[in-house]
Design a protein around this motif. Structure first.
Motif, PDB file in Angstrom:
ATOM      1  N   LEU A 324      33.602  41.975  40.738  1.00 20.73           N
ATOM      2  CA  LEU A 324      32.999  40.716  40.743  1.00 20.73           C
ATOM      3  C   LEU A 324      32.871  40.101  39.336  1.00 20.73           C
ATOM      4  CD1 LEU A 324      32.442  38.098  42.801  1.00 20.73           C
ATOM      5  CD2 LEU A 324      30.284  38.825  42.972  1.00 20.73           C
ATOM      6  N   PRO A 325      32.107  40.908  38.666  1.00 20.18           N
ATOM      7  CA  PRO A 325      32.078  40.507  37.099  1.00 20.18           C
ATOM      8  C   PRO A 325      33.359  40.147  36.448  1.00 20.18           C
ATOM      9  CG  PRO A 325      30.741  42.499  37.538  1.00 20.18           C
ATOM     10  CD  PRO A 325      31.555  42.129  38.887  1.00 20.18           C
ATOM     11  N   LYS A 326      34.291  40.876  36.790  1.00 19.43           N
ATOM     12  CA  LYS A 326      35.737  40.419  36.039  1.00 19.43           C
ATOM     13  C   LYS A 326      36.094  39.274  36.841  1.00 19.43           C
ATOM     14  CE  LYS A 326      37.126  45.516  35.603  1.00 19.43           C
ATOM     15  NZ  LYS A 326      38.234  46.515  35.986  1.00 19.43           N
ATOM     16  N   ILE A 327      35.899  39.034  38.077  1.00 17.12           N
ATOM     17  CA  ILE A 327      36.322  37.793  38.707  1.00 17.12           C
ATOM     18  C   ILE A 327      35.738  36.639  38.052  1.00 17.12           C
ATOM     19  CG2 ILE A 327      36.310  36.380  40.729  1.00 17.12           C
ATOM     20  CD1 ILE A 327      36.727  39.023  42.247  1.00 17.12           C
ATOM     21  N   ILE A 328      34.340  36.649  37.812  1.00 15.38           N
ATOM     22  CA  ILE A 328      33.612  35.575  37.166  1.00 15.38           C
ATOM     23  C   ILE A 328      34.122  35.240  35.781  1.00 15.38           C
ATOM     24  CG2 ILE A 328      31.359  35.030  36.525  1.00 15.38           C
ATOM     25  CD1 ILE A 328      30.309  36.036  39.455  1.00 15.38           C
ATOM     26  N   TRP A 329      34.253  36.161  35.128  1.00 13.11           N
ATOM     27  CA  TRP A 329      34.826  36.309  33.569  1.00 13.11           C
ATOM     28  C   TRP A 329      36.063  35.480  33.680  1.00 13.11           C
ATOM     29  CZ3 TRP A 329      38.840  38.538  30.814  1.00 13.11           C
ATOM     30  CH2 TRP A 329      38.903  38.210  29.455  1.00 13.11           C
ATOM     31  N   HIS A 330      36.960  35.779  34.495  1.00 14.34           N
ATOM     32  CA  HIS A 330      38.081  35.195  34.430  1.00 14.34           C
ATOM     33  C   HIS A 330      38.209  33.638  34.950  1.00 14.34           C
ATOM     34  CE1 HIS A 330      41.153  38.139  33.202  1.00 14.34           C
ATOM     35  NE2 HIS A 330      40.525  39.007  34.026  1.00 14.34           N
ATOM     36  N   MET A 331      37.363  33.481  35.892  1.00 13.10           N
ATOM     37  CA  MET A 331      37.053  32.036  36.581  1.00 13.10           C
ATOM     38  C   MET A 331      36.444  31.100  35.254  1.00 13.10           C
ATOM     39  SD  MET A 331      37.958  31.368  39.396  1.00 13.10           S
ATOM     40  CE  MET A 331      37.249  29.560  39.257  1.00 13.10           C
ATOM     41  N   ASP A 332      35.974  31.613  34.192  1.00 13.11           N
ATOM     42  CA  ASP A 332      35.139  30.736  33.190  1.00 13.11           C
ATOM     43  C   ASP A 332      33.932  30.034  33.689  1.00 13.11           C
ATOM     44  OD1 ASP A 332      36.592  31.152  30.590  1.00 13.11           O
ATOM     45  OD2 ASP A 332      38.233  29.835  31.049  1.00 13.11           O
ATOM     46  N   GLU A 333      34.050  29.505  34.726  1.00  9.45           N
ATOM     47  CA  GLU A 333      33.010  28.969  35.400  1.00  9.45           C
ATOM     48  C   GLU A 333      32.321  29.383  36.582  1.00  9.45           C
ATOM     49  OE1 GLU A 333      31.892  25.152  34.845  1.00  9.45           O
ATOM     50  OE2 GLU A 333      32.256  26.236  33.035  1.00  9.45           O
ATOM     51  N   PRO A 334      31.124  29.205  37.191  1.00 13.31           N
ATOM     52  CA  PRO A 334      30.709  29.578  38.354  1.00 13.31           C
ATOM     53  C   PRO A 334      31.295  28.676  39.439  1.00 13.31           C
ATOM     54  CG  PRO A 334      28.895  28.031  37.196  1.00 13.31           C
ATOM     55  CD  PRO A 334      30.016  28.385  36.369  1.00 13.31           C
ATOM     56  N   VAL A 335      32.211  29.261  39.851  1.00 14.18           N
ATOM     57  CA  VAL A 335      32.915  28.678  41.332  1.00 14.18           C
ATOM     58  C   VAL A 335      32.709  29.601  42.430  1.00 14.18           C
ATOM     59  CG1 VAL A 335      35.001  28.023  42.245  1.00 14.18           C
ATOM     60  CG2 VAL A 335      34.673  27.560  39.652  1.00 14.18           C
ATOM     61  N   ALA A 336      31.574  29.180  43.229  1.00 13.90           N
ATOM     62  CA  ALA A 336      31.285  30.100  44.224  1.00 13.90           C
ATOM     63  C   ALA A 336      31.971  30.117  45.697  1.00 13.90           C
ATOM     64  CB  ALA A 336      29.733  29.430  44.698  1.00 13.90           C
ATOM     65  N   ASP A 337      33.040  29.602  45.626  1.00 15.50           N
ATOM     66  CA  ASP A 337      33.915  29.787  46.765  1.00 15.50           C
ATOM     67  C   ASP A 337      34.272  31.146  46.956  1.00 15.50           C
ATOM     68  OD1 ASP A 337      35.830  29.566  48.711  1.00 15.50           O
ATOM     69  OD2 ASP A 337      36.753  28.137  47.854  1.00 15.50           O
ATOM     70  N   PRO A 338      33.860  31.664  47.890  1.00 14.02           N
ATOM     71  CA  PRO A 338      34.209  33.343  48.204  1.00 14.02           C
ATOM     72  C   PRO A 338      35.688  33.642  48.299  1.00 14.02           C
ATOM     73  CG  PRO A 338      32.515  32.437  49.724  1.00 14.02           C
ATOM     74  CD  PRO A 338      32.870  31.375  49.110  1.00 14.02           C
ATOM     75  N   ALA A 339      36.269  32.712  48.663  1.00 10.45           N
ATOM     76  CA  ALA A 339      37.864  32.642  48.853  1.00 10.45           C
ATOM     77  C   ALA A 339      38.726  33.010  47.476  1.00 10.45           C
ATOM     78  CB  ALA A 339      38.615  31.248  49.223  1.00 10.45           C
ATOM     79  N   ALA A 340      37.833  33.074  46.391  1.00  6.61           N
ATOM     80  CA  ALA A 340      38.354  33.600  45.071  1.00  6.61           C
ATOM     81  C   ALA A 340      38.553  35.149  45.036  1.00  6.61           C
ATOM     82  CB  ALA A 340      37.467  33.164  44.034  1.00  6.61           C
ATOM     83  N   ILE A 341      37.982  35.682  46.013  1.00  4.67           N
ATOM     84  CA  ILE A 341      38.004  37.159  46.094  1.00  4.67           C
ATOM     85  C   ILE A 341      39.134  37.463  46.623  1.00  4.67           C
ATOM     86  CG2 ILE A 341      36.765  39.051  47.034  1.00  4.67           C
ATOM     87  CD1 ILE A 341      34.173  37.627  46.878  1.00  4.67           C
ATOM     88  N   PRO A 342      39.470  37.298  47.901  1.00  2.19           N
ATOM     89  CA  PRO A 342      40.689  37.852  48.495  1.00  2.19           C
ATOM     90  C   PRO A 342      42.075  37.234  47.588  1.00  2.19           C
ATOM     91  CG  PRO A 342      39.918  36.330  49.805  1.00  2.19           C
ATOM     92  CD  PRO A 342      38.973  36.438  48.839  1.00  2.19           C
ATOM     93  N   LEU A 343      41.802  35.920  47.029  1.00  2.00           N
ATOM     94  CA  LEU A 343      42.931  35.671  45.923  1.00  2.00           C
ATOM     95  C   LEU A 343      43.234  36.547  44.764  1.00  2.00           C
ATOM     96  CD1 LEU A 343      44.906  33.355  45.555  1.00  2.00           C
ATOM     97  CD2 LEU A 343      43.081  32.023  44.526  1.00  2.00           C
ATOM     98  N   TYR A 344      42.106  37.297  44.241  1.00  2.90           N
ATOM     99  CA  TYR A 344      42.007  37.809  42.901  1.00  2.90           C
ATOM    100  C   TYR A 344      42.808  39.253  43.505  1.00  2.90           C
ATOM    101  CZ  TYR A 344      40.154  41.130  39.526  1.00  2.90           C
ATOM    102  OH  TYR A 344      40.142  42.167  38.467  1.00  2.90           O
ATOM    103  N   PHE A 345      42.478  39.696  44.426  1.00  3.00           N
ATOM    104  CA  PHE A 345      43.071  40.889  44.829  1.00  3.00           C
ATOM    105  C   PHE A 345      44.469  41.079  45.146  1.00  3.00           C
ATOM    106  CE2 PHE A 345      38.447  42.056  45.312  1.00  3.00           C
ATOM    107  CZ  PHE A 345      38.617  43.393  44.752  1.00  3.00           C
ATOM    108  N   VAL A 346      44.999  39.754  46.357  1.00  2.55           N
ATOM    109  CA  VAL A 346      46.243  39.705  46.448  1.00  2.55           C
ATOM    110  C   VAL A 346      47.039  39.385  45.340  1.00  2.55           C
ATOM    111  CG1 VAL A 346      46.221  37.156  47.416  1.00  2.55           C
ATOM    112  CG2 VAL A 346      47.677  38.834  48.365  1.00  2.55           C
TER     113      VAL A 346
END
Length: 629
Positions: A324-346
């Protein structure tokens, strides 16, 4: 797909303040294949390349016309071959087969008006050394990002915000955007959560002249709906032809192309059409262990019917906490859509097999695919009630205890659309915000959507078209496309979205409500247009989205982790009311209410805030984040 940085100034000292190599290196993940720099009085460009088209000759920054024009460009122009032929007729010559050179030739021969001819996704900057003018543009849908920062005599641009914050001595937290963030679950464009950084709006041209240093920003192309009564069979045929042609254009690539496949009609349609054109295509799906939060079984069935080379990625709560810290770093912004998680892994898995992936984003906004678009039809009976009676019913509804069946229906039916719909996400009601924030001086979500409703009213649009318009200017660009770009580029993967195509939009924008949504179904004519290519088990399937089991995780595996963040985050008791946030979590755990999306919105911001306010050391890779949380 690539990433770039730029520094513009009339002052050479200001140009030297930002080491070009360093601010460009931080986005190496956007382009690991090649890099380049351009420096001249007035402007400097940095570039990272992910090689997709004309692999040997697509180096950037690229110069044209004996060095007069220099460009940095992120994106793809899918109709570049057709535009190249058009420019040749106007006397243009070409040294490469890249779409980058097509942009330069078009700009030379047709100026800024040529931007409306581009069929694709793009953000670019062009330096004219003769007039000492910097001209840039972003695509009309906002598929590709372009950040801008003013710092004294300098104006900086970048494909990701992290390039612009490296040398800030202290973080510029934009607290004014927080009330809207809590409702939207993202900072609405053109604002960001950093006070001195904004985004160039989609469909806008930016211009800077060295002589004056004056910055101008003007729209050149804005998506417009024009609902028209039309014959069904003809419209369905147009939809099919437009989508097929768009997929064909989006497959133009010199490297392998794959697809994302969920259980819904959008990604399935794209995958099915790609399979017809490229039989060896690979498809990728994400799943969670809990079957109630997974579309993988439906995707597996689709893959079997279509004969796909199918890859499924399984995600655990432990992986989420770790990444999650890497996901948020890559997002640049706080985007709180949980769908970012499966998108990151896939995306991580897909990047092991290809450089380009096609996905179904945009179909819901263009063809009315969200279930919330059914609401105007279900609430139509309230349209016939006098205003006074609606006010009485609304007051009565507020007295009914929460959880009682019918309370929400009466509330929604007696609340004007502009006061109940702020886009596809409404996490915290604007009236709730002050309970969780110490300061609420910023604009609310309603302040951002009000101009959109005013415009829709002037156009005379129906409620469904109005909701689509609001979503295109909020949810689509602030959430859907933001996470699509950042989560795929985190793994050097180019994501393409065939539904967000100018020709597809021209067809979709003309559809009447009857062709889009009823009280029982969404995307009605789109489903009919694709019925013979999409497997039967998907065609009429209700929309599930990209569900993530945060509701269960926050009660079990992630409870201790979440409580620790809520109580120890630097944002607790400075931005958020710690007590109110903890109560929210405890009520959720006790089963009183499902607060999972609200909790996740706060947690996401707190994690982002910690990264944004940490010691101002340079972060050049996600591996540098191990001590952040």
């Amino acid at each position: 797909m690539c990433g770039f940085t730029a520094v513009f100034s009339t002052n050479q000292e200001a140009l030297n303040k930002y080491p070009l190599e360093t601010i460009t290196a931080v986005i190496t993940h956007r382009g690991p294949d090649d890099y380049g720099y351009y420096k001249s009085p007035g402007v400097q460009f940095g570039f990272r390349r992910l090689s997709i088209i004309d692999l040997p000759h697509g180096h950037q920054p690229m110069t044209y016309d004996n060095g007069r024009y220099t460009i940095v460009f992120n994106g793809e122009i899918y109709n570049a071959p057709e535009l190249r032929d058009r420019m040749k007729k106007r006397g243009a010559t070409f040294q490469t087969s890249s779409d980058t050179e097509v942009i330069l030739a078009s700009f030379k021969h047709e100026g800024k008006k040529s931007f409306t001819n581009f069929r694709g996704m793009f953000a670019f900057l062009i330096w004219d050394s003769r007039t000492e003018t910097l001209t840039g543009a972003r695509d009309p849908f906002g598929i590709k990002p372009l950040y801008i920062k003013k710092d004294g005599d300098a104006v900086l641009f970048a494909s990701e915000k992290k390039s612009l914050t490296l040398f800030d001595k202290k973080p510029g937290i934009n607290k004014d955007v927080l009330p809207a963030y809590l409702t939207f679950q993202y900072a609405p464009e053109p604002l960001t959560s950093t006070s001195n950084i904004t985004k160039v709006p989609p469909g806008h041209i930016i211009e800077l002249k060295r002589e004056t240093g004056k910055l101008t920003l003007k729209p050149y192309s804005q998506p417009e709906f024009n609902p028209t009564i039309q014959e069904k069979a003809s419209a369905v045929g147009k939809i099919r032809r437009a989508v097929e042609e768009s997929v064909e254009f989006h497959l133009r690539s010199d490297v392998p192309v794959s697809t994302f496949l969920s259980g819904g009609i959008d990604s399935t349609a794209i995958t099915a059409l790609v399979k017809q054109m490229k039989p060896d295509v690979k498809a990728f799906t994400a799943e969670f262990a809990d079957a109630r939060y997974s579309e993988a079984d439906t995707a597996r069935k689709t893959a079997e019917v279509l004969g796909l080379d199918h890859h499924v990625v399984t995600i655990t709560p432990e992986q989420v906490v770790k990444e999650l810290p890497k996901i948020i770093w890559h997002m640049d912004e706080p985007v709180a859509d949980p769908a970012a998680i499966p998108l990151y892994f896939v995306a991580k898995e897909a990047a092991e097999h290809s450089k380009v992936v096609l996905s179904g984003e945009g179909a819901d906004e263009l063809f009315a695919g969200y279930n919330i678009y059914k609401e105007p039809g279900s609430l139509r009976l309230f349209d016939f009630l006098p205003t006074g009676m609606k006010k009485q019913i609304h007051s009565l509804a507020l007295k009914i205890p929460h959880g009682v069946k019918g309370r929400g229906f009466l509330q929604r039916g007696t609340t004007p659309l502009r006061e109940r719909f702020t886009g596809n996400a409404r996490i915290f009601d604007p009236a709730e915000v002050e309970e969780y924030l110490f300061e609420t001086k910023g604009a609310s979500a309603f302040d951002f959507t009000a101009p959109l409703y005013d415009y829709a009213k002037r156009k005379g649009w129906d409620p469904v078209t109005t909701m689509q318009y609001v979503d295109m200017h909020t949810w689509l660009r602030g959430d859907i496309l933001a996470k699509a770009d950042k989560m795929t580029m985190a793994h050097s993967l180019e994501l393409r979205v065939p539904f967000l195509d100018k020709e597809v939009f021209q067809v979709a924008s003309s559809l009447p409500v009857s062709g889009k949504v009823s009280r029982k179904q969404t995307k009605i004519w789109l489903r009919e247009a694709l019925a013979d290519v999409v497997p039967a088990h998907v065609v009429e399937r209700k929309k599930l989205g990209f569900p993530v089991p945060v509701r269960l995780w926050l009660k079990d595996e992630l409870y201790d982790w979440a409580r620790l963040i809520l109580t120890q985050s630097p944002a607790s008791d400075t931005i958020f009311d710690k007590g109110a946030c903890v109560r929210l979590l405890e009520e959720h755990v006790q089963g009183k209410h499902d607060h999972s999306r609200k909790i996740w919105t706060i947690l996401t911001y707190m994690l982002w805030h910690k990264q944004a306010t940490q010691s101002r050391r340079t972060i050049t890779d996600a591996s540098d984040l191990k001590d952040i949380i």
